[in-house]
Design an enzyme around this catalytic site. Structure first.
Site, PDB file in Angstrom:
ATOM      1  N   GLU A 113    -152.873 -34.398 -22.810  1.00  0.00           N
ATOM      2  CA  GLU A 113    -153.454 -33.244 -22.193  1.00  0.00           C
ATOM      3  C   GLU A 113    -153.378 -32.114 -22.882  1.00  0.00           C
ATOM      4  O   GLU A 113    -153.624 -31.235 -22.435  1.00  0.00           O
ATOM      5  CB  GLU A 113    -152.663 -33.123 -20.774  1.00  0.00           C
ATOM      6  CG  GLU A 113    -153.214 -34.394 -19.874  1.00  0.00           C
ATOM      7  CD  GLU A 113    -152.592 -34.002 -18.475  1.00  0.00           C
ATOM      8  OE1 GLU A 113    -152.754 -34.636 -17.301  1.00  0.00           O
ATOM      9  OE2 GLU A 113    -151.237 -33.389 -18.298  1.00  0.00           O
ATOM     10  N   LYS A 164    -148.791 -33.555 -17.423  1.00  0.00           N
ATOM     11  CA  LYS A 164    -147.897 -35.051 -17.851  1.00  0.00           C
ATOM     12  C   LYS A 164    -146.728 -34.524 -18.646  1.00  0.00           C
ATOM     13  O   LYS A 164    -145.658 -35.098 -18.492  1.00  0.00           O
ATOM     14  CB  LYS A 164    -149.064 -36.026 -18.484  1.00  0.00           C
ATOM     15  CG  LYS A 164    -149.906 -36.489 -17.453  1.00  0.00           C
ATOM     16  CD  LYS A 164    -150.644 -37.684 -18.367  1.00  0.00           C
ATOM     17  CE  LYS A 164    -151.962 -38.260 -17.391  1.00  0.00           C
ATOM     18  NZ  LYS A 164    -151.413 -38.636 -16.170  1.00  0.00           N
ATOM     19  N   SER A 182    -147.852 -51.914  -9.521  1.00  0.00           N
ATOM     20  CA  SER A 182    -146.928 -52.436  -8.716  1.00  0.00           C
ATOM     21  C   SER A 182    -146.455 -53.848  -9.248  1.00  0.00           C
ATOM     22  O   SER A 182    -145.302 -54.256  -8.802  1.00  0.00           O
ATOM     23  CB  SER A 182    -147.579 -52.674  -7.056  1.00  0.00           C
ATOM     24  OG  SER A 182    -148.950 -53.508  -7.151  1.00  0.00           O
ATOM     25  N   ASN A 228    -149.161 -27.742 -15.736  1.00  0.00           N
ATOM     26  CA  ASN A 228    -149.906 -27.577 -14.915  1.00  0.00           C
ATOM     27  C   ASN A 228    -149.302 -27.224 -13.452  1.00  0.00           C
ATOM     28  O   ASN A 228    -148.193 -27.589 -13.066  1.00  0.00           O
ATOM     29  CB  ASN A 228    -150.799 -28.609 -14.425  1.00  0.00           C
ATOM     30  CG  ASN A 228    -151.950 -28.907 -15.660  1.00  0.00           C
ATOM     31  OD1 ASN A 228    -152.416 -27.839 -16.352  1.00  0.00           O
ATOM     32  ND2 ASN A 228    -152.180 -30.084 -15.516  1.00  0.00           N
ATOM     33  N   ASP A 287    -147.806 -42.781  -3.007  1.00  0.00           N
ATOM     34  CA  ASP A 287    -148.880 -42.082  -3.823  1.00  0.00           C
ATOM     35  C   ASP A 287    -148.278 -42.306  -5.120  1.00  0.00           C
ATOM     36  O   ASP A 287    -147.104 -42.014  -5.529  1.00  0.00           O
ATOM     37  CB  ASP A 287    -148.688 -40.571  -3.676  1.00  0.00           C
ATOM     38  CG  ASP A 287    -149.320 -39.613  -4.489  1.00  0.00           C
ATOM     39  OD1 ASP A 287    -150.177 -40.123  -5.342  1.00  0.00           O
ATOM     40  OD2 ASP A 287    -148.837 -38.409  -4.838  1.00  0.00           O
ATOM     41  N   ALA A 296    -147.373 -39.323 -10.595  1.00  0.00           N
ATOM     42  CA  ALA A 296    -145.952 -39.347 -11.509  1.00  0.00           C
ATOM     43  C   ALA A 296    -145.482 -40.459 -11.543  1.00  0.00           C
ATOM     44  O   ALA A 296    -144.171 -40.477 -12.105  1.00  0.00           O
ATOM     45  CB  ALA A 296    -145.225 -38.267 -10.903  1.00  0.00           C
ATOM     46  N   ALA A 297    -145.817 -41.739 -11.246  1.00  0.00           N
ATOM     47  CA  ALA A 297    -145.195 -42.942 -11.390  1.00  0.00           C
ATOM     48  C   ALA A 297    -145.215 -43.315 -12.846  1.00  0.00           C
ATOM     49  O   ALA A 297    -143.728 -43.656 -13.404  1.00  0.00           O
ATOM     50  CB  ALA A 297    -145.710 -44.122 -10.859  1.00  0.00           C
ATOM     51  N   GLY A 298    -146.154 -43.065 -13.413  1.00  0.00           N
ATOM     52  CA  GLY A 298    -146.063 -43.453 -14.891  1.00  0.00           C
ATOM     53  C   GLY A 298    -145.377 -42.339 -15.535  1.00  0.00           C
ATOM     54  O   GLY A 298    -144.715 -42.690 -16.717  1.00  0.00           O
ATOM     55  N   ASP A 299    -145.217 -41.189 -15.085  1.00  0.00           N
ATOM     56  CA  ASP A 299    -144.565 -40.255 -15.886  1.00  0.00           C
ATOM     57  C   ASP A 299    -142.919 -40.320 -15.718  1.00  0.00           C
ATOM     58  O   ASP A 299    -142.202 -40.136 -16.655  1.00  0.00           O
ATOM     59  CB  ASP A 299    -144.737 -38.696 -15.365  1.00  0.00           C
ATOM     60  CG  ASP A 299    -146.325 -38.363 -15.793  1.00  0.00           C
ATOM     61  OD1 ASP A 299    -146.679 -38.792 -16.562  1.00  0.00           O
ATOM     62  OD2 ASP A 299    -146.709 -37.528 -14.859  1.00  0.00           O
ATOM     63  N   THR A 311    -148.174 -50.478 -18.597  1.00  0.00           N
ATOM     64  CA  THR A 311    -147.773 -50.314 -17.320  1.00  0.00           C
ATOM     65  C   THR A 311    -148.782 -50.841 -16.332  1.00  0.00           C
ATOM     66  O   THR A 311    -149.876 -50.763 -16.550  1.00  0.00           O
ATOM     67  CB  THR A 311    -147.289 -48.803 -16.938  1.00  0.00           C
ATOM     68  OG1 THR A 311    -148.551 -48.226 -17.114  1.00  0.00           O
ATOM     69  CG2 THR A 311    -146.276 -48.189 -17.727  1.00  0.00           C
TER      70      THR A 311
HETATM   71  P1  ADP Z   1    -149.767 -44.791 -14.267  1.00  0.00           P
HETATM   72  O1  ADP Z   1    -149.396 -44.005 -12.942  1.00  0.00           O
HETATM   73  O2  ADP Z   1    -149.813 -43.935 -15.310  1.00  0.00           O
HETATM   74  O3  ADP Z   1    -151.277 -45.064 -13.953  1.00  0.00           O
HETATM   75  P2  ADP Z   1    -148.685 -47.204 -13.273  1.00  0.00           P
HETATM   76  O4  ADP Z   1    -149.848 -47.015 -12.157  1.00  0.00           O
HETATM   77  O5  ADP Z   1    -148.915 -48.338 -14.106  1.00  0.00           O
HETATM   78  O6  ADP Z   1    -149.074 -46.064 -14.228  1.00  0.00           O
HETATM   79  O7  ADP Z   1    -147.234 -47.100 -12.660  1.00  0.00           O
HETATM   80  C1  ADP Z   1    -146.087 -46.838 -13.645  1.00  0.00           C
HETATM   81  C2  ADP Z   1    -144.966 -47.749 -13.579  1.00  0.00           C
HETATM   82  O8  ADP Z   1    -144.555 -47.099 -12.116  1.00  0.00           O
HETATM   83  C3  ADP Z   1    -145.491 -49.263 -13.279  1.00  0.00           C
HETATM   84  O9  ADP Z   1    -145.337 -49.808 -14.533  1.00  0.00           O
HETATM   85  C4  ADP Z   1    -144.335 -49.707 -12.277  1.00  0.00           C
HETATM   86  O10 ADP Z   1    -143.043 -49.694 -12.979  1.00  0.00           O
HETATM   87  C5  ADP Z   1    -144.199 -48.480 -11.354  1.00  0.00           C
HETATM   88  N1  ADP Z   1    -145.045 -48.382 -10.235  1.00  0.00           N
HETATM   89  C6  ADP Z   1    -146.184 -47.914  -9.900  1.00  0.00           C
HETATM   90  N2  ADP Z   1    -146.633 -48.250  -8.764  1.00  0.00           N
HETATM   91  C7  ADP Z   1    -145.826 -49.109  -8.082  1.00  0.00           C
HETATM   92  C8  ADP Z   1    -146.010 -49.574  -6.942  1.00  0.00           C
HETATM   93  N3  ADP Z   1    -146.724 -49.349  -5.898  1.00  0.00           N
HETATM   94  N4  ADP Z   1    -144.810 -50.610  -6.602  1.00  0.00           N
HETATM   95  C9  ADP Z   1    -143.821 -50.691  -7.393  1.00  0.00           C
HETATM   96  N5  ADP Z   1    -143.768 -49.854  -8.985  1.00  0.00           N
HETATM   97  C10 ADP Z   1    -144.674 -49.282  -9.082  1.00  0.00           C
END
Ligand code: ADP
Length: 314
Positions: free
Chosen positions: A145, A46, A223, A17, A246, A249-252, A220
């Protein structure tokens, strides 16, 4: 942990995307026109995010997907290539590329409208034509997706060739048992686990997925890190404290790191998942999708720094 580029690639079959992001003082009401404070575009989807994460985190990545026959499509493909992702199996479909129109207000709240575009035009026939890209990979990574029949077709091809499958079941939906039984690892967040497993409690939800044929579950927890569950037991791995801006992309980033481990034949140990947590935590410190996906050197420096802080002083 291996820091070499893995010889055998990770194949990601999923979405691409273009994100169009406006930052405003407040979100518009129906019928209202507002002037944005800033406008940026960022690469997302994703599938593309996870392929880029693999490439940035030391792996080798290739992608099966679809872009439109438009400027966005050409830049989505070029962006993969600039990140070192093999885009040979990215189809150019007729019509527009997938786009996400994102409004973010001063408090960080947002509204997002996604037009799937070419992502919705991916077909099982195209996935079958790209079967060699899956069969010669060390692992296949999937999300939700693109049309479900394409996800299922890719998983069938991988499982038939003995290639392990990592499914990140996002966005959340119910899934057929056949797909789950083809997955080595499923990696939902807490919300996705609830929708997928319908059970209350993390362990119970994960175990419900194991009972439907999944090899292992990594939940996951934002935090809080992640929870690993397989047939032999379970363990939690806490994440790292960061100044989160923000979580896009943490999950990605987490899943890209996990796929890189799978491709390098690393065991999914607490140490391996700490690396995935570090990748996710770092992504949460930067705004946007692909701009926030970290590189291997950043994750290693972050881990070295955090570990040195916990060494006992002489
Ligand atoms: P998604 O983005 O798919 O909803 P999560 O929010 O569970 O997934 O985040 C994925 C991973 O990124 C978590 O398992 C963790 O390892 C890391 N993460 C995400 N947000 C935080 C944060 N605020 N502090 C520390 N690690 C984070």
């Amino acid at each position: 942990m291996s820091t070499e580029k893995t010889a055998r690639p990770v194949c990601v079959t999923g979405s691409l995307n273009l994100d169009l992001v406006c930052v405003l003082d407040r979100l518009p009401a129906t019928g209202e026109t507002l002037t944005a404070r800033s406008y940026t575009t960022a690469f997302g989807g994703k599938g593309a995010n996870q392929a880029v994460a693999v490439a940035r985190l030391g792996g080798t990545a290739r992608m099966i997907g679809a872009v439109g026959a438009d400027d966005a499509g050409r830049s989505l493909r070029a962006n993969l290539e600039e990140n070192g992702v093999d885009a040979a199996a990215v189809l150019e479909a007729t019509g527009p590329s997938g786009v996400a129109m994102i409004h973010v207000d001063a408090a960080g709240d947002n509204t997002i409208v996604v037009y799937q575009g070419a992502n919705a035009l991916l077909t099982p026939a195209w996935v079958r034509r790209s079967a060699a890209a899956i069969e010669s990979s060390a692992c296949l990574v999937l999300q939700l997706e693109i049309p479900l029949e394409c996800v299922l077709e890719a998983a069938r091809i991988a499982a038939g060739a003995g290639v392990p499958v990592l499914l990140n079941p996002a966005p959340a939906r119910e899934l057929p048992d056949e797909l789950l039984s083809l997955c080595s690892i499923v990696s939902p967040n807490e919300t996705e686990l609830g929708i997928l497993a319908g059970a209350s409690g993390l362990e119970a939800g994960a175990r419900a997925l194991l009972a439907r044929g999944v090899g292992a579950v990594v939940v996951t927890l934002g935090s809080r890190g992640c929870l690993y569950v397989d047939g032999k037991g379970s363990f939690e791995v806490p994440s790292f404290q960061v100044d989160a801006v923000d979580a896009t992309a943490a999950g990605d980033s987490f899943n890209g790191a996990l796929a890189t481990m799978m491709a390098a034949d690393e065991k999914i140990t607490p140490d391996a998942l700490a690396f995935c947590n570090a990748a996710g935590a770092l992504a949460a410190t930067t705004l946007g999708a692909q701009p926030s996906i970290p590189y291997l050197r950043d994750v290693q420096a972050f881990l070295d720094d955090r570990r040195s802080r916990h060494q006992p002083r002489p």
